[in-house]
Scaffold this motif. Sequence first.
Motif, PDB file in Angstrom:
ATOM      1  N   GLU A  44       0.835  -1.214   0.000  1.00 60.50           N
ATOM      2  CA  GLU A  44       0.000   0.000   0.000  1.00 60.50           C
ATOM      3  C   GLU A  44       0.868   1.261   0.000  1.00 60.50           C
ATOM      4  O   GLU A  44       0.537   2.243  -0.658  1.00 60.50           O
ATOM      5  CB  GLU A  44      -0.956  -0.011   1.197  1.00 60.50           C
ATOM      6  N   ALA A  45       1.968   1.240   0.726  1.00 61.51           N
ATOM      7  CA  ALA A  45       2.875   2.393   0.754  1.00 61.51           C
ATOM      8  C   ALA A  45       3.471   2.643  -0.629  1.00 61.51           C
ATOM      9  O   ALA A  45       3.554   3.787  -1.084  1.00 61.51           O
ATOM     10  CB  ALA A  45       3.978   2.174   1.784  1.00 61.51           C
ATOM     11  N   VAL A  46       3.867   1.573  -1.307  1.00 63.21           N
ATOM     12  CA  VAL A  46       4.451   1.709  -2.647  1.00 63.21           C
ATOM     13  C   VAL A  46       3.386   2.148  -3.652  1.00 63.21           C
ATOM     14  O   VAL A  46       3.679   2.896  -4.581  1.00 63.21           O
ATOM     15  CB  VAL A  46       5.134   0.392  -3.081  1.00 63.21           C
ATOM     16  N   ARG A  47       2.158   1.711  -3.452  1.00 64.23           N
ATOM     17  CA  ARG A  47       1.064   2.184  -4.317  1.00 64.23           C
ATOM     18  C   ARG A  47       0.852   3.684  -4.143  1.00 64.23           C
ATOM     19  O   ARG A  47       0.536   4.391  -5.090  1.00 64.23           O
ATOM     20  CB  ARG A  47      -0.236   1.470  -3.976  1.00 64.23           C
ATOM     21  N   ALA A  48       1.000   4.169  -2.907  1.00 66.43           N
ATOM     22  CA  ALA A  48       0.690   5.556  -2.579  1.00 66.43           C
ATOM     23  C   ALA A  48       1.763   6.538  -3.043  1.00 66.43           C
ATOM     24  O   ALA A  48       1.444   7.683  -3.351  1.00 66.43           O
ATOM     25  CB  ALA A  48       0.481   5.704  -1.072  1.00 66.43           C
ATOM     26  N   ARG A  49       3.023   6.091  -3.087  1.00 65.57           N
ATOM     27  CA  ARG A  49       4.087   7.022  -3.453  1.00 65.57           C
ATOM     28  C   ARG A  49       5.327   6.275  -3.909  1.00 65.57           C
ATOM     29  O   ARG A  49       5.456   5.081  -3.685  1.00 65.57           O
ATOM     30  CB  ARG A  49       4.436   7.937  -2.288  1.00 65.57           C
ATOM     31  N   SER A  50       6.222   7.014  -4.488  1.00 66.93           N
ATOM     32  CA  SER A  50       7.484   6.452  -4.956  1.00 66.93           C
ATOM     33  C   SER A  50       8.554   6.615  -3.877  1.00 66.93           C
ATOM     34  O   SER A  50       8.618   7.652  -3.218  1.00 66.93           O
ATOM     35  CB  SER A  50       7.899   7.186  -6.234  1.00 66.93           C
ATOM     36  N   PHE A  51       9.371   5.599  -3.681  1.00 66.82           N
ATOM     37  CA  PHE A  51      10.494   5.642  -2.754  1.00 66.82           C
ATOM     38  C   PHE A  51      11.779   5.476  -3.543  1.00 66.82           C
ATOM     39  O   PHE A  51      11.795   4.819  -4.589  1.00 66.82           O
ATOM     40  CB  PHE A  51      10.397   4.498  -1.725  1.00 66.82           C
ATOM     41  N   ASP A  52      12.863   6.036  -3.028  1.00 63.41           N
ATOM     42  CA  ASP A  52      14.156   5.809  -3.660  1.00 63.41           C
ATOM     43  C   ASP A  52      14.598   4.364  -3.463  1.00 63.41           C
ATOM     44  O   ASP A  52      15.289   3.796  -4.298  1.00 63.41           O
ATOM     45  CB  ASP A  52      15.202   6.775  -3.086  1.00 63.41           C
ATOM     46  N   LEU A  53      14.180   3.775  -2.329  1.00 68.72           N
ATOM     47  CA  LEU A  53      14.579   2.408  -2.020  1.00 68.72           C
ATOM     48  C   LEU A  53      13.584   1.781  -1.062  1.00 68.72           C
ATOM     49  O   LEU A  53      13.058   2.456  -0.179  1.00 68.72           O
ATOM     50  CB  LEU A  53      15.976   2.410  -1.367  1.00 68.72           C
ATOM     51  N   VAL A  54      13.345   0.477  -1.234  1.00 71.68           N
ATOM     52  CA  VAL A  54      12.535  -0.300  -0.303  1.00 71.68           C
ATOM     53  C   VAL A  54      13.431  -1.366   0.313  1.00 71.68           C
ATOM     54  O   VAL A  54      14.094  -2.116  -0.407  1.00 71.68           O
ATOM     55  CB  VAL A  54      11.329  -0.968  -1.016  1.00 71.68           C
ATOM     56  N   LEU A  55      13.484  -1.408   1.651  1.00 76.78           N
ATOM     57  CA  LEU A  55      14.146  -2.483   2.379  1.00 76.78           C
ATOM     58  C   LEU A  55      13.050  -3.458   2.774  1.00 76.78           C
ATOM     59  O   LEU A  55      12.166  -3.120   3.567  1.00 76.78           O
ATOM     60  CB  LEU A  55      14.848  -1.965   3.632  1.00 76.78           C
ATOM     61  N   LEU A  56      13.083  -4.653   2.228  1.00 83.39           N
ATOM     62  CA  LEU A  56      11.956  -5.578   2.314  1.00 83.39           C
ATOM     63  C   LEU A  56      12.334  -6.876   3.010  1.00 83.39           C
ATOM     64  O   LEU A  56      13.174  -7.634   2.511  1.00 83.39           O
ATOM     65  CB  LEU A  56      11.459  -5.862   0.887  1.00 83.39           C
ATOM     66  N   ASP A  57      11.716  -7.130   4.157  1.00 83.60           N
ATOM     67  CA  ASP A  57      11.895  -8.397   4.861  1.00 83.60           C
ATOM     68  C   ASP A  57      11.153  -9.482   4.093  1.00 83.60           C
ATOM     69  O   ASP A  57      10.166  -9.212   3.409  1.00 83.60           O
ATOM     70  CB  ASP A  57      11.348  -8.270   6.288  1.00 83.60           C
ATOM     71  N   VAL A  58      11.605 -10.712   4.212  1.00 86.74           N
ATOM     72  CA  VAL A  58      10.967 -11.820   3.491  1.00 86.74           C
ATOM     73  C   VAL A  58       9.771 -12.373   4.249  1.00 86.74           C
ATOM     74  O   VAL A  58       8.689 -12.544   3.689  1.00 86.74           O
ATOM     75  CB  VAL A  58      11.988 -12.943   3.211  1.00 86.74           C
ATOM     76  N   HIS A  59       9.942 -12.651   5.533  1.00 82.55           N
ATOM     77  CA  HIS A  59       8.888 -13.308   6.314  1.00 82.55           C
ATOM     78  C   HIS A  59       8.061 -12.265   7.054  1.00 82.55           C
ATOM     79  O   HIS A  59       8.480 -11.753   8.090  1.00 82.55           O
ATOM     80  CB  HIS A  59       9.493 -14.316   7.288  1.00 82.55           C
ATOM     81  N   MET A  60       6.884 -11.960   6.498  1.00 82.22           N
ATOM     82  CA  MET A  60       5.982 -10.978   7.107  1.00 82.22           C
ATOM     83  C   MET A  60       4.562 -11.497   7.029  1.00 82.22           C
ATOM     84  O   MET A  60       4.227 -12.286   6.152  1.00 82.22           O
ATOM     85  CB  MET A  60       6.072  -9.632   6.369  1.00 82.22           C
ATOM     86  N   PRO A  61       3.707 -11.042   7.948  1.00 75.09           N
ATOM     87  CA  PRO A  61       2.303 -11.438   7.898  1.00 75.09           C
ATOM     88  C   PRO A  61       1.574 -10.802   6.715  1.00 75.09           C
ATOM     89  O   PRO A  61       2.020  -9.811   6.154  1.00 75.09           O
ATOM     90  CB  PRO A  61       1.725 -10.922   9.214  1.00 75.09           C
TER      91      PRO A  61
END
Length: 131
Positions: A44-61
């Motif tokens: 939802e955050a990425v849908r709402a706006r553009s980021f220079d970078l996303v740090l993304l964990d693998v195991h999330m609910p």
Amino acid sequence: MMNAAVKSILVADDEQGIRDLLRFTLEPLGFEVSTASDGWEALEAVRARSFDLVLLDVHMPRMSGPEVLEKIRELRPAQKVLVVSSSSDASLAFEQRVAEYGASACLFKPVELDELLGSIERALEEGGKDS
């Protein structure tokens, strides 16, 4: 590492302590840090706006990191993403799957701060953010 323009980073991790640590580490370096506590919030955050970078964990609910990464590629093909995962995921098949969706790098926890900051810097040097 600080550039003239403020760089925006989304930290997506289900562990509050990790989100806080990264925010408190990155903000003094001049980054604007947003957080998401699960995969759905990250998407939802990425849908709402553009980021220079996303740090993304693998195991999330609610939605795993690889699922989020696949959806990010559909929404913002040029979005830079660093995947952060547990060392139990360290397999060639896992790394190939992450690379298939275009992650800038895959880091394994526990990540040394210098390694993380170096990976962030390299990812950001690859070019501007997706619009």
